[in-house]
Design a protein around this motif. Sequence first.
Motif, PDB file in Angstrom:
ATOM      1  N   TYR A 157     -15.110   8.114  -8.678  1.00  0.00           N
ATOM      2  CA  TYR A 157     -13.746   8.215  -8.170  1.00  0.00           C
ATOM      3  C   TYR A 157     -12.738   8.544  -9.264  1.00  0.00           C
ATOM      4  CZ  TYR A 157     -15.350   6.318  -3.730  1.00  0.00           C
ATOM      5  OH  TYR A 157     -15.988   6.135  -2.542  1.00  0.00           O
ATOM      6  N   GLY A 158     -13.134   8.349 -10.527  1.00  0.00           N
ATOM      7  CA  GLY A 158     -12.228   8.631 -11.621  1.00  0.00           C
ATOM      8  C   GLY A 158     -11.573   7.372 -12.140  1.00  0.00           C
ATOM      9  N   PRO A 159     -11.123   7.391 -13.425  1.00  0.00           N
ATOM     10  CA  PRO A 159     -10.506   6.210 -14.028  1.00  0.00           C
ATOM     11  C   PRO A 159      -9.311   5.722 -13.220  1.00  0.00           C
ATOM     12  CG  PRO A 159     -10.944   7.907 -15.683  1.00  0.00           C
ATOM     13  CD  PRO A 159     -11.204   8.534 -14.346  1.00  0.00           C
ATOM     14  N   GLY A 160      -9.318   4.454 -12.883  1.00  0.00           N
ATOM     15  CA  GLY A 160      -8.191   3.851 -12.184  1.00  0.00           C
ATOM     16  C   GLY A 160      -8.221   3.986 -10.677  1.00  0.00           C
ATOM     17  N   VAL A 161      -8.964   4.992 -10.156  1.00  0.00           N
ATOM     18  CA  VAL A 161      -8.960   5.229  -8.716  1.00  0.00           C
ATOM     19  C   VAL A 161      -9.795   4.185  -7.992  1.00  0.00           C
ATOM     20  CG1 VAL A 161      -9.493   6.893  -6.897  1.00  0.00           C
ATOM     21  CG2 VAL A 161      -8.614   7.692  -9.101  1.00  0.00           C
ATOM     22  N   PHE A 162     -10.952   3.837  -8.573  1.00  0.00           N
ATOM     23  CA  PHE A 162     -11.820   2.852  -7.933  1.00  0.00           C
ATOM     24  C   PHE A 162     -11.100   1.509  -7.791  1.00  0.00           C
ATOM     25  CE2 PHE A 162     -15.539  -0.178  -8.380  1.00  0.00           C
ATOM     26  CZ  PHE A 162     -15.894  -0.081  -7.041  1.00  0.00           C
ATOM     27  N   LEU A 163     -10.320   1.142  -8.810  1.00  0.00           N
ATOM     28  CA  LEU A 163      -9.561  -0.104  -8.737  1.00  0.00           C
ATOM     29  C   LEU A 163      -8.558  -0.047  -7.596  1.00  0.00           C
ATOM     30  CD1 LEU A 163      -8.960  -2.867  -9.957  1.00  0.00           C
ATOM     31  CD2 LEU A 163      -7.335  -1.760 -11.504  1.00  0.00           C
ATOM     32  N   SER A 164      -7.974   1.129  -7.369  1.00  0.00           N
ATOM     33  CA  SER A 164      -7.035   1.285  -6.248  1.00  0.00           C
ATOM     34  C   SER A 164      -7.737   1.059  -4.918  1.00  0.00           C
ATOM     35  CB  SER A 164      -6.412   2.690  -6.288  1.00  0.00           C
ATOM     36  OG  SER A 164      -5.647   2.871  -7.458  1.00  0.00           O
ATOM     37  N   PHE A 165      -9.007   1.527  -4.836  1.00  0.00           N
ATOM     38  CA  PHE A 165      -9.793   1.277  -3.631  1.00  0.00           C
ATOM     39  C   PHE A 165      -9.989  -0.218  -3.417  1.00  0.00           C
ATOM     40  CE2 PHE A 165     -11.481   5.674  -3.251  1.00  0.00           C
ATOM     41  CZ  PHE A 165     -11.356   5.802  -1.874  1.00  0.00           C
ATOM     42  N   LEU A 166     -10.401  -0.916  -4.474  1.00  0.00           N
ATOM     43  CA  LEU A 166     -10.688  -2.339  -4.361  1.00  0.00           C
ATOM     44  C   LEU A 166      -9.444  -3.128  -3.961  1.00  0.00           C
ATOM     45  CD1 LEU A 166     -13.004  -2.941  -7.471  1.00  0.00           C
ATOM     46  CD2 LEU A 166     -13.666  -2.690  -5.077  1.00  0.00           C
ATOM     47  N   LEU A 167      -8.303  -2.722  -4.499  1.00  0.00           N
ATOM     48  CA  LEU A 167      -7.056  -3.425  -4.213  1.00  0.00           C
ATOM     49  C   LEU A 167      -6.418  -2.975  -2.901  1.00  0.00           C
ATOM     50  CD1 LEU A 167      -5.460  -3.446  -7.793  1.00  0.00           C
ATOM     51  CD2 LEU A 167      -6.753  -5.278  -6.670  1.00  0.00           C
ATOM     52  N   GLY A 168      -6.991  -1.936  -2.284  1.00  0.00           N
ATOM     53  CA  GLY A 168      -6.445  -1.445  -1.018  1.00  0.00           C
ATOM     54  C   GLY A 168      -5.094  -0.774  -1.178  1.00  0.00           C
ATOM     55  N   LYS A 169      -4.848  -0.191  -2.351  1.00  0.00           N
ATOM     56  CA  LYS A 169      -3.550   0.412  -2.632  1.00  0.00           C
ATOM     57  C   LYS A 169      -3.217   1.525  -1.654  1.00  0.00           C
ATOM     58  CE  LYS A 169      -0.959   2.713  -6.332  1.00  0.00           C
ATOM     59  NZ  LYS A 169      -0.994   3.196  -7.744  1.00  0.00           N
ATOM     60  N   TYR A 170      -4.238   2.295  -1.261  1.00  0.00           N
ATOM     61  CA  TYR A 170      -4.000   3.445  -0.393  1.00  0.00           C
ATOM     62  C   TYR A 170      -4.598   3.255   1.003  1.00  0.00           C
ATOM     63  CZ  TYR A 170      -2.630   5.807  -4.699  1.00  0.00           C
ATOM     64  OH  TYR A 170      -1.998   6.160  -5.859  1.00  0.00           O
ATOM     65  N   PHE A 171      -4.846   1.999   1.377  1.00  0.00           N
ATOM     66  CA  PHE A 171      -5.380   1.746   2.712  1.00  0.00           C
ATOM     67  C   PHE A 171      -4.406   2.243   3.776  1.00  0.00           C
ATOM     68  CE2 PHE A 171      -6.111  -0.969   6.462  1.00  0.00           C
ATOM     69  CZ  PHE A 171      -7.442  -0.643   6.704  1.00  0.00           C
ATOM     70  N   ARG A 172      -3.121   2.027   3.517  1.00  0.00           N
ATOM     71  CA  ARG A 172      -2.077   2.599   4.362  1.00  0.00           C
ATOM     72  C   ARG A 172      -1.418   3.735   3.586  1.00  0.00           C
ATOM     73  NH1 ARG A 172      -1.210  -0.583   8.704  1.00  0.00           N
ATOM     74  NH2 ARG A 172      -1.895  -2.757   8.578  1.00  0.00           N
ATOM     75  N   PRO A 173      -1.236   4.903   4.194  1.00  0.00           N
ATOM     76  CA  PRO A 173      -0.649   6.053   3.487  1.00  0.00           C
ATOM     77  C   PRO A 173       0.687   5.689   2.857  1.00  0.00           C
ATOM     78  CG  PRO A 173      -1.482   6.727   5.634  1.00  0.00           C
ATOM     79  CD  PRO A 173      -1.560   5.226   5.598  1.00  0.00           C
ATOM     80  N   LYS A 174       0.896   6.191   1.654  1.00  0.00           N
ATOM     81  CA  LYS A 174       2.154   5.922   0.965  1.00  0.00           C
ATOM     82  C   LYS A 174       2.678   7.201   0.328  1.00  0.00           C
ATOM     83  CE  LYS A 174       2.058   3.707  -2.878  1.00  0.00           C
ATOM     84  NZ  LYS A 174       1.890   2.676  -3.922  1.00  0.00           N
ATOM     85  N   ARG A 175       3.975   7.294   0.209  1.00  0.00           N
ATOM     86  CA  ARG A 175       4.612   8.467  -0.373  1.00  0.00           C
ATOM     87  C   ARG A 175       4.856   8.210  -1.856  1.00  0.00           C
ATOM     88  NH1 ARG A 175      10.158  10.832  -0.476  1.00  0.00           N
ATOM     89  NH2 ARG A 175       9.986  13.083  -0.076  1.00  0.00           N
ATOM     90  N   GLU A 176       4.452   9.161  -2.681  1.00  0.00           N
ATOM     91  CA  GLU A 176       4.658   9.009  -4.115  1.00  0.00           C
ATOM     92  C   GLU A 176       4.821  10.365  -4.773  1.00  0.00           C
ATOM     93  OE1 GLU A 176       1.154   6.777  -5.154  1.00  0.00           O
ATOM     94  OE2 GLU A 176       0.053   8.593  -5.695  1.00  0.00           O
ATOM     95  N   GLU A 177       5.424  10.358  -5.945  1.00  0.00           N
ATOM     96  CA  GLU A 177       5.596  11.584  -6.715  1.00  0.00           C
ATOM     97  C   GLU A 177       4.443  11.741  -7.696  1.00  0.00           C
ATOM     98  OE1 GLU A 177       9.839  13.387  -7.651  1.00  0.00           O
ATOM     99  OE2 GLU A 177       9.781  11.264  -8.172  1.00  0.00           O
ATOM    100  N   ARG A 178       3.870  12.940  -7.739  1.00  0.00           N
ATOM    101  CA  ARG A 178       2.756  13.201  -8.644  1.00  0.00           C
ATOM    102  C   ARG A 178       2.853  14.621  -9.186  1.00  0.00           C
ATOM    103  NH1 ARG A 178      -0.888   9.146  -8.688  1.00  0.00           N
ATOM    104  NH2 ARG A 178      -2.173  10.397 -10.079  1.00  0.00           N
ATOM    105  N   ILE A 179       2.211  14.820 -10.319  1.00  0.00           N
ATOM    106  CA  ILE A 179       2.090  16.142 -10.927  1.00  0.00           C
ATOM    107  C   ILE A 179       0.711  16.674 -10.597  1.00  0.00           C
ATOM    108  CG2 ILE A 179       2.163  17.450 -13.095  1.00  0.00           C
ATOM    109  CD1 ILE A 179       3.693  15.015 -14.287  1.00  0.00           C
ATOM    110  N   PHE A 180       0.626  17.964 -10.300  1.00  0.00           N
ATOM    111  CA  PHE A 180      -0.652  18.594 -10.009  1.00  0.00           C
ATOM    112  C   PHE A 180      -0.845  19.841 -10.860  1.00  0.00           C
ATOM    113  CE2 PHE A 180      -0.004  16.034  -6.266  1.00  0.00           C
ATOM    114  CZ  PHE A 180      -1.278  15.586  -5.952  1.00  0.00           C
TER     115      PHE A 180
END
Length: 360
Positions: A157-180
């Motif tokens: 999942y990549g550094p930091g992403v797996f932890l977000s899964f475990l914590l349920g950070k994105y279980f509900r969709p959220k709006r955020e600013e990101r660079i791509f």
Amino acid sequence: MITMNRNVTRVLWIAGAWVLVSVFQILMIYSSFLMFDCTPIGFDLKIYFKSSLLTGVIAGVLGGSLMVFGWEKWLRKKSYGAALIDILLSYILVYLLVSFINGIFFNTYEKDMPFFSKEVLIGVIDFLLNVGNLQSFVFWLLTVLITMVFLQVSDKYGPGVFLSFLLGKYFRPKREERIFMFLDLRASTTIAEQLGEKRYFNFIRQVFADVTPSIINSRGQIYQYVGDEIVITWNLEEGFNKANCVQCFFDIRDVLRKRAAFYEDKYDNIRPTFKAGVHFGHVMAGEVGVVKRDIAYSGDVLNTTARIQSKCNEFGVDLLISKALFNKLGQVLDAFSAKEMGCILLRGKQENVVLYAVAD
């Protein structure tokens, strides 16, 4: 350097976790003795506790280093069967080494004799051949396997992403600013025709392996592999810091230049080069999928970034960024050369976008 620091940090986390596991193991054994009122004669909790700490530290440092710097590479470069056999054999060697050191420590304290005495060595041999040691072997094998699974899933999942899964950070969709960043291999169709399917696949796999450390060093996350394209994302803080979202491209270019002789020799004088577009804005982020779950981003910023990247060939440049990103980066871009390319109407967009070509 950051990649090395990340690996060292992972080793330290493993060592710390295994120390806790080792201490927990001996405390559970001792609590069982108390519960059933069957504490063995001569059982000294202090010695066993110190022995557990020593086991956790040595096993954590040696095993963690072997995992991070050895086993993960074996799993990527060898078949799973061969890699698992090598991992099991190396685990046995490390386990015997740790058990031997622990046995010397334990018997030296328990018998109050020098570690080189005959009685201590006999005690070490008895310790290694004890049935309880076999139970410990299985216990630590399971601990190693659980740690390996955690590391593999984290890498997937990549550094930091797996932890977000475990914590349920994105279980509900959220709006955020990101660079791509949309990072696309130049002349990929021509290269594929020249190399053929199998060699082209190996070529792409090698290129992606070579550029990944630069992405990690820039604090970026690999969002997707799309054929010969890599989609990279940053949160604003890490992407803007030292212009990481821009520096990443030039770090990748420099790595591939240093590896040019390797690619020319192995892949018929082909040198991999990339072009890229970078933009930022609001996206919706959330978990998607049922059988295969992942974190997905959606929003106009991704489409715009893809369109920006598609203009690189038209302008004959390697890296294009949006004016919005140019303004946001501000003075940190002074280390680079930026040239305004004009107000451009991107395909599928109703409003023009001002683009900047960036060089180092």
